[in-house]
Design an enzyme around this catalytic site. Structure first.
Site, PDB file in Angstrom:
ATOM      1  N   ARG A  37       0.830  -1.206   0.000  1.00  0.00           N
ATOM      2  CA  ARG A  37       0.000   0.000   0.000  1.00  0.00           C
ATOM      3  C   ARG A  37       0.868   1.262   0.000  1.00  0.00           C
ATOM      4  NH1 ARG A  37      -4.373   0.595   4.678  1.00  0.00           N
ATOM      5  NH2 ARG A  37      -2.526   1.086   5.905  1.00  0.00           N
ATOM      6  N   LYS A  62      -2.637   7.031   1.299  1.00  0.00           N
ATOM      7  CA  LYS A  62      -2.355   7.262   2.724  1.00  0.00           C
ATOM      8  C   LYS A  62      -1.304   8.363   2.773  1.00  0.00           C
ATOM      9  CE  LYS A  62      -2.002   4.550   6.956  1.00  0.00           C
ATOM     10  NZ  LYS A  62      -3.165   5.085   7.655  1.00  0.00           N
TER      11      LYS A  62
HETATM   12  C1  LIG Z   1      -8.598   6.881   6.927  1.00  0.00           C
HETATM   13  C2  LIG Z   1      -8.299   5.489   7.396  1.00  0.00           C
HETATM   14  N1  LIG Z   1      -9.151   4.491   7.097  1.00  0.00           N
HETATM   15  C3  LIG Z   1      -8.917   3.228   7.503  1.00  0.00           C
HETATM   16  C4  LIG Z   1      -7.803   2.889   8.260  1.00  0.00           C
HETATM   17  C5  LIG Z   1      -7.578   1.476   8.696  1.00  0.00           C
HETATM   18  O1  LIG Z   1      -6.550   0.915   7.929  1.00  0.00           O
HETATM   19  P1  LIG Z   1      -5.628  -0.289   8.445  1.00  0.00           P
HETATM   20  O2  LIG Z   1      -6.534  -1.439   8.730  1.00  0.00           O
HETATM   21  O3  LIG Z   1      -4.720  -0.519   7.300  1.00  0.00           O
HETATM   22  O4  LIG Z   1      -4.929   0.192   9.676  1.00  0.00           O
HETATM   23  C6  LIG Z   1      -6.885   3.903   8.575  1.00  0.00           C
HETATM   24  C7  LIG Z   1      -5.692   3.575   9.344  1.00  0.00           C
HETATM   25  O5  LIG Z   1      -4.936   4.391   9.749  1.00  0.00           O
HETATM   26  C8  LIG Z   1      -7.126   5.222   8.138  1.00  0.00           C
HETATM   27  O6  LIG Z   1      -6.288   6.220   8.431  1.00  0.00           O
END
Ligand SMILES: Cc1ncc(COP(=O)(O)O)c(C=O)c1O
Length: 289
Positions: A53, A152
């Site tokens: 990712r 991200k």
């Molecule tokens: C906006 C957002 N959505 C979802 C997630 C959950 O993602 P993950 O399961 O990869 O931690 C995060 C994690 O930081 C996030 O910042």
């Protein structure tokens, strides 16, 4: 237990870790990041998926990253140095210091790599002790065509504003709605609901981060023959669901007991949420490296 920071391969005590005010990450949020956690001292959850990712996020913003080996070493070295029982690990890569202050990414000299490692207190093993309240934020999730939530990036102001709004509404955590009026995701987590024994979560097209925990959960549901669907969810549907829970690397699975002060289900962790958490917990070791 200690908090340590790696900057481009040099590890500093947290009080001595500094970044230039001319770094584009600081000036414009021109950066990408990942948060991972360890189970035990040094086993990282779904590390490959997080790195995949990361490279996708970087490609979205036309940021060319160093190879995987370099990044993996930065992270592993910092975890070792932190020497915590379990670690929270935040990797931030900025486009770096600019020769000039301005939008042109070519002003950037070279990317800066930061890894922050601190002690991580995992959520309680008892799912009933994880319950939280939420509110639907008035601040909408970014338009995909503006700043795609799939990236991200270090630009989290959209999420900060939603969190501020939810706090004002008396909720502790914010659920964000997309510009089309459907449930998107939380500020730092993905959203699931259960209705009549079926699990539902918004699709990636809703304009959300491709959450790693969400992905792992969908895989486990498939493997276990559990009924689920990715579908667009209206806020009213979410509020009248039998169960709602959030997912993220740090929260794993977290039951939501109310939204906008309205009880969800019986106001406790639901049975389907608990059952899924059991499956998740049983399978964690498969994803550690
Ligand atoms: C906006 C957002 N959505 C979802 C997630 C959950 O993602 P993950 O399961 O990869 O931690 C995060 C994690 O930081 C996030 O910042």
């Amino acid at each position: 237990m200690s908090t340590v920071v790696n900057i481009n391969g040099r590890i500093f005590h947290k009080n001595n870790a500094f970044v230039s005010v001319f770094d584009r990450g600081f000036l414009f949020g021109d950066s990408v990041f990942e948060v991972v956690r360890t189970y035990g001292k040094d086993k990282i959850f779904a590390f490959d998926m997080h790195l995949e990712r990361l490279y996708k996020s970087a490609a979205f913003i036309s940021l060319k990253l160093a190879g995987r080996k370099y990044i993996e070493k930065l992270i592993r070295d910092t975890i070792r140095k932190g020497n915590n029982r379990e670690s929270y690990v935040r990797l931030v890569i900025t486009r770096g210091i600019g020769r000039e202050i301005g939008m042109n990414p070519d002003y950037a000299i070279k990317p800066n790599y930061f890894v922050i490692v601190k002690n991580f207190d995992p959520p309680p093993a008892d799912i009933n002790k994880r319950c939280i309240k939420a509110a639907i934020a008035s601040v909408r999730r970014n338009f995909k065509d503006s700043l795609n939530p799939l990236i991200k990036s270090g630009n989290y102001l959209n999420n900060v504003l939603a969190h501020i709004d939810a706090m004002k509404k008396g909720g502790v955590e914010a659920v964000m709605i997309n510009p089309q009026g459907y449930v998107a995701e939380g500020t730092t987590f993905n959203v699931f609901m259960v209705k009549k024994g079926v699990y539902y979560t918004p699709p990636l097209e809703a304009g959300i981060l491709d959450g790693i925990t969400r992905k792992v959960i969908l895989k486990l549901m498939k493997e276990n023959g559990i009924r689920y669907a990715e579908k667009s969810i209206k806020p009213a549907e979410l509020m009248s669901a039998d169960e709602v829970f959030f997912t993220s690397t740090l929260r794993e699975i977290q039951p939501v007991v109310s939204i906008n002060n309205r009880k969800i289900g019986n106001g406790k962790a639901g049975l389907f949420t608990a059952r899924l958490y059991e499956i998740f917990a049983r399978n964690i070791s498969r994803f550690l490296s």
